[in-house]
Write a protein that holds these residues in place. Structure first.
Motif, PDB file in Angstrom:
ATOM      1  N   ARG A 242       0.862  -1.186   0.000  1.00 43.79           N
ATOM      2  CA  ARG A 242       0.000   0.000   0.000  1.00 43.79           C
ATOM      3  C   ARG A 242       0.895   1.232   0.000  1.00 43.79           C
ATOM      4  O   ARG A 242       2.084   1.142   0.259  1.00 43.79           O
ATOM      5  CB  ARG A 242      -0.936   0.012   1.194  1.00 43.79           C
ATOM      6  CG  ARG A 242      -0.250   0.138   2.521  1.00 43.79           C
ATOM      7  CD  ARG A 242      -1.263   0.074   3.675  1.00 43.79           C
ATOM      8  NE  ARG A 242      -0.621   0.298   4.943  1.00 43.79           N
ATOM      9  CZ  ARG A 242      -0.034  -0.628   5.672  1.00 43.79           C
ATOM     10  NH1 ARG A 242       0.026  -1.871   5.232  1.00 43.79           N
ATOM     11  NH2 ARG A 242       0.517  -0.340   6.822  1.00 43.79           N
ATOM     12  N   HIS A 243       0.298   2.369  -0.277  1.00 45.55           N
ATOM     13  CA  HIS A 243       1.026   3.630  -0.197  1.00 45.55           C
ATOM     14  C   HIS A 243       0.037   4.779  -0.121  1.00 45.55           C
ATOM     15  O   HIS A 243      -1.142   4.620  -0.396  1.00 45.55           O
ATOM     16  CB  HIS A 243       1.967   3.817  -1.395  1.00 45.55           C
ATOM     17  CG  HIS A 243       1.257   4.155  -2.657  1.00 45.55           C
ATOM     18  ND1 HIS A 243       0.713   3.206  -3.494  1.00 45.55           N
ATOM     19  CD2 HIS A 243       0.973   5.354  -3.217  1.00 45.55           C
ATOM     20  CE1 HIS A 243       0.147   3.803  -4.512  1.00 45.55           C
ATOM     21  NE2 HIS A 243       0.280   5.106  -4.371  1.00 45.55           N
ATOM     22  N   ARG A 244       0.559   5.937   0.262  1.00 42.77           N
ATOM     23  CA  ARG A 244      -0.226   7.159   0.308  1.00 42.77           C
ATOM     24  C   ARG A 244       0.628   8.276  -0.281  1.00 42.77           C
ATOM     25  O   ARG A 244       1.821   8.355  -0.010  1.00 42.77           O
ATOM     26  CB  ARG A 244      -0.581   7.541   1.742  1.00 42.77           C
ATOM     27  CG  ARG A 244      -1.461   6.544   2.422  1.00 42.77           C
ATOM     28  CD  ARG A 244      -1.714   6.961   3.848  1.00 42.77           C
ATOM     29  NE  ARG A 244      -2.569   5.983   4.485  1.00 42.77           N
ATOM     30  CZ  ARG A 244      -2.763   5.926   5.779  1.00 42.77           C
ATOM     31  NH1 ARG A 244      -2.148   6.773   6.581  1.00 42.77           N
ATOM     32  NH2 ARG A 244      -3.556   5.024   6.292  1.00 42.77           N
ATOM     33  N   MET A 245       0.004   9.121  -1.071  1.00 42.49           N
ATOM     34  CA  MET A 245       0.732  10.257  -1.621  1.00 42.49           C
ATOM     35  C   MET A 245      -0.130  11.502  -1.448  1.00 42.49           C
ATOM     36  O   MET A 245      -1.296  11.523  -1.822  1.00 42.49           O
ATOM     37  CB  MET A 245       1.067  10.058  -3.102  1.00 42.49           C
ATOM     38  CG  MET A 245       1.921  11.197  -3.633  1.00 42.49           C
ATOM     39  SD  MET A 245       2.612  10.910  -5.270  1.00 42.49           S
ATOM     40  CE  MET A 245       1.166  10.973  -6.289  1.00 42.49           C
ATOM     41  N   PHE A 246       0.467  12.532  -0.855  1.00 42.23           N
ATOM     42  CA  PHE A 246      -0.190  13.817  -0.670  1.00 42.23           C
ATOM     43  C   PHE A 246       0.662  14.873  -1.357  1.00 42.23           C
ATOM     44  O   PHE A 246       1.861  14.979  -1.077  1.00 42.23           O
ATOM     45  CB  PHE A 246      -0.318  14.150   0.820  1.00 42.23           C
ATOM     46  CG  PHE A 246      -1.121  13.138   1.582  1.00 42.23           C
ATOM     47  CD1 PHE A 246      -2.502  13.181   1.561  1.00 42.23           C
ATOM     48  CD2 PHE A 246      -0.499  12.140   2.309  1.00 42.23           C
ATOM     49  CE1 PHE A 246      -3.257  12.251   2.256  1.00 42.23           C
ATOM     50  CE2 PHE A 246      -1.233  11.204   3.012  1.00 42.23           C
ATOM     51  CZ  PHE A 246      -2.616  11.263   2.983  1.00 42.23           C
ATOM     52  N   LEU A 247       0.061  15.623  -2.248  1.00 45.95           N
ATOM     53  CA  LEU A 247       0.747  16.709  -2.943  1.00 45.95           C
ATOM     54  C   LEU A 247       0.179  18.023  -2.424  1.00 45.95           C
ATOM     55  O   LEU A 247      -1.040  18.228  -2.448  1.00 45.95           O
ATOM     56  CB  LEU A 247       0.527  16.585  -4.456  1.00 45.95           C
ATOM     57  CG  LEU A 247       0.989  15.260  -5.066  1.00 45.95           C
ATOM     58  CD1 LEU A 247       0.523  15.151  -6.502  1.00 45.95           C
ATOM     59  CD2 LEU A 247       2.495  15.145  -4.991  1.00 45.95           C
ATOM     60  N   TYR A 248       1.055  18.891  -1.939  1.00 46.37           N
ATOM     61  CA  TYR A 248       0.633  20.151  -1.320  1.00 46.37           C
ATOM     62  C   TYR A 248       0.948  21.329  -2.219  1.00 46.37           C
ATOM     63  O   TYR A 248       1.985  21.362  -2.873  1.00 46.37           O
ATOM     64  CB  TYR A 248       1.347  20.336   0.024  1.00 46.37           C
ATOM     65  CG  TYR A 248       1.007  19.284   1.042  1.00 46.37           C
ATOM     66  CD1 TYR A 248      -0.063  19.462   1.899  1.00 46.37           C
ATOM     67  CD2 TYR A 248       1.746  18.111   1.128  1.00 46.37           C
ATOM     68  CE1 TYR A 248      -0.387  18.497   2.837  1.00 46.37           C
ATOM     69  CE2 TYR A 248       1.431  17.137   2.062  1.00 46.37           C
ATOM     70  CZ  TYR A 248       0.365  17.334   2.917  1.00 46.37           C
ATOM     71  OH  TYR A 248       0.052  16.371   3.833  1.00 46.37           O
TER      72      TYR A 248
END
Length: 90
Positions: free
Chosen positions: A71-77
């Motif tokens: 699994r993974h999570r990516m947040f772009l700000y």
């Protein structure tokens, strides 16, 4: 309410993301396909995004290091269009 949210997370029906600065994002996980997030640093707007090229690239990068992703999570700000139109700078 927060006890209920924690119970939903433990049961796998919801996901919990620590966004920093005391902010937690909860969203449903049941029958909700994987996606990443764009997050405005000024107003907090969140937008779900899906990009198959990025998904493939993440798998390739993990495999190059000998990893198999589970699994993974990516947040772009950054700044959303509405905040940029208001002349807000990051």
């Amino acid at each position: 309410m927060y006890r209920t949210l924690k119970l939903l997370v433990r049961s796998g029906l919801a996901d919990c993301f620590d966004m920093g600065e005391g902010v937690t994002l909860y969203e449903h996980a049941y029958d909700h396909p994987h996606h990443d997030h764009l997050i405005c640093t000024r107003c907090g707007r969140k937008e779900e995004i899906v990009d198959e090229t990025i998904e493939r690239r993440q798998v390739e990068l993990a495999e190059r290091s000998g990893f198999t992703l589970s699994r993974h999570r990516m947040f772009l700000y950054g700044l959303c269009p509405a905040c940029r139109r208001k002349g807000i700078k990051d």
